[in-house]
Design a protein around this motif. Structure first.
Motif, PDB file in Angstrom:
ATOM      1  N   HIS A 145       0.816  -1.205   0.000  1.00 15.18           N
ATOM      2  CA  HIS A 145       0.000   0.000   0.000  1.00 15.18           C
ATOM      3  C   HIS A 145       0.860   1.269   0.000  1.00 15.18           C
ATOM      4  CE1 HIS A 145       0.802  -0.789   4.248  1.00 15.18           C
ATOM      5  NE2 HIS A 145       0.612   0.507   4.461  1.00 15.18           N
ATOM      6  N   LYS A 146       2.105   1.180   0.460  1.00 13.49           N
ATOM      7  CA  LYS A 146       2.987   2.350   0.498  1.00 13.49           C
ATOM      8  C   LYS A 146       3.739   2.560  -0.817  1.00 13.49           C
ATOM      9  CE  LYS A 146       4.067   2.385   5.419  1.00 13.49           C
ATOM     10  NZ  LYS A 146       5.158   2.295   6.410  1.00 13.49           N
ATOM     11  N   THR A 147       3.845   1.517  -1.621  1.00 10.36           N
ATOM     12  CA  THR A 147       4.677   1.605  -2.831  1.00 10.36           C
ATOM     13  C   THR A 147       3.872   1.504  -4.118  1.00 10.36           C
ATOM     14  OG1 THR A 147       5.104  -0.772  -2.758  1.00 10.36           O
ATOM     15  CG2 THR A 147       6.704   0.667  -1.681  1.00 10.36           C
ATOM     16  N   GLY A 148       2.588   1.645  -4.033  1.00 10.18           N
ATOM     17  CA  GLY A 148       1.769   1.618  -5.235  1.00 10.18           C
ATOM     18  C   GLY A 148       1.563   0.230  -5.812  1.00 10.18           C
ATOM     19  N   GLY A 149       1.643  -0.787  -4.998  1.00  5.65           N
ATOM     20  CA  GLY A 149       1.336  -2.132  -5.441  1.00  5.65           C
ATOM     21  C   GLY A 149       2.521  -2.972  -5.910  1.00  5.65           C
ATOM     22  N   ILE A 150       3.732  -2.430  -5.816  1.00  3.89           N
ATOM     23  CA  ILE A 150       4.906  -3.240  -6.186  1.00  3.89           C
ATOM     24  C   ILE A 150       5.766  -3.487  -4.951  1.00  3.89           C
ATOM     25  CG2 ILE A 150       4.974  -2.380  -8.565  1.00  3.89           C
ATOM     26  CD1 ILE A 150       7.409  -0.696  -7.688  1.00  3.89           C
ATOM     27  N   ASN A 151       6.513  -4.552  -4.974  1.00  8.68           N
ATOM     28  CA  ASN A 151       7.426  -4.862  -3.883  1.00  8.68           C
ATOM     29  C   ASN A 151       8.748  -4.153  -4.176  1.00  8.68           C
ATOM     30  OD1 ASN A 151       9.009  -5.979  -1.898  1.00  8.68           O
ATOM     31  ND2 ASN A 151       8.199  -8.044  -2.155  1.00  8.68           N
ATOM     32  N   ALA A 152       8.915  -2.954  -3.611  1.00 12.99           N
ATOM     33  CA  ALA A 152      10.064  -2.105  -3.930  1.00 12.99           C
ATOM     34  C   ALA A 152      11.386  -2.745  -3.514  1.00 12.99           C
ATOM     35  CB  ALA A 152       9.899  -0.744  -3.263  1.00 12.99           C
ATOM     36  N   ASN A 153      11.431  -3.400  -2.348  1.00  9.61           N
ATOM     37  CA  ASN A 153      12.672  -4.025  -1.903  1.00  9.61           C
ATOM     38  C   ASN A 153      13.101  -5.138  -2.857  1.00  9.61           C
ATOM     39  OD1 ASN A 153      13.097  -2.443   0.344  1.00  9.61           O
ATOM     40  ND2 ASN A 153      12.002  -3.815   1.720  1.00  9.61           N
TER      41      ASN A 153
END
Length: 81
Positions: free
Chosen positions: A42-50
């Motif tokens: 929810h914080k990254t717009g639906g992608i797994n940023a890490n």
């Protein structure tokens, strides 16, 4: 006893290898965090940023290490007279 003057050749310090190793280590850490930690989508717009950043850093580190391995530094010869 005979002594001969020979120049000791230092091993070249290839910055590409150091940068590649650092990028690969950070990439491994971020990839592990992306796989095993809460992705907080929810914080990254639906992608797994890490996970994405970790994979990109792993590829970049591998490219740096590959380039350092395939074209090593060449030292100039030094002669002691």
């Amino acid at each position: 006893m005979e002594t001969t003057k020979t120049a000791r050749k230092p091993k070249p310090l290839d910055i590409r290898a150091l940068i590649g190793a650092m990028l690969a280590i950070i990439g491994l850490i971020l990839t592990a965090m992306g796989l095993f930690a809460d992705p907080e989508l929810h914080k990254t717009g639906g992608i797994n940023a890490n996970l994405m950043a970790g994979l990109v850093l792993l590829v970049a580190g591998a490219l740096f290490l590959f380039r350092a391995r395939m074209s090593p530094l060449k030292l100039r010869e030094t002669h002691l007279d």
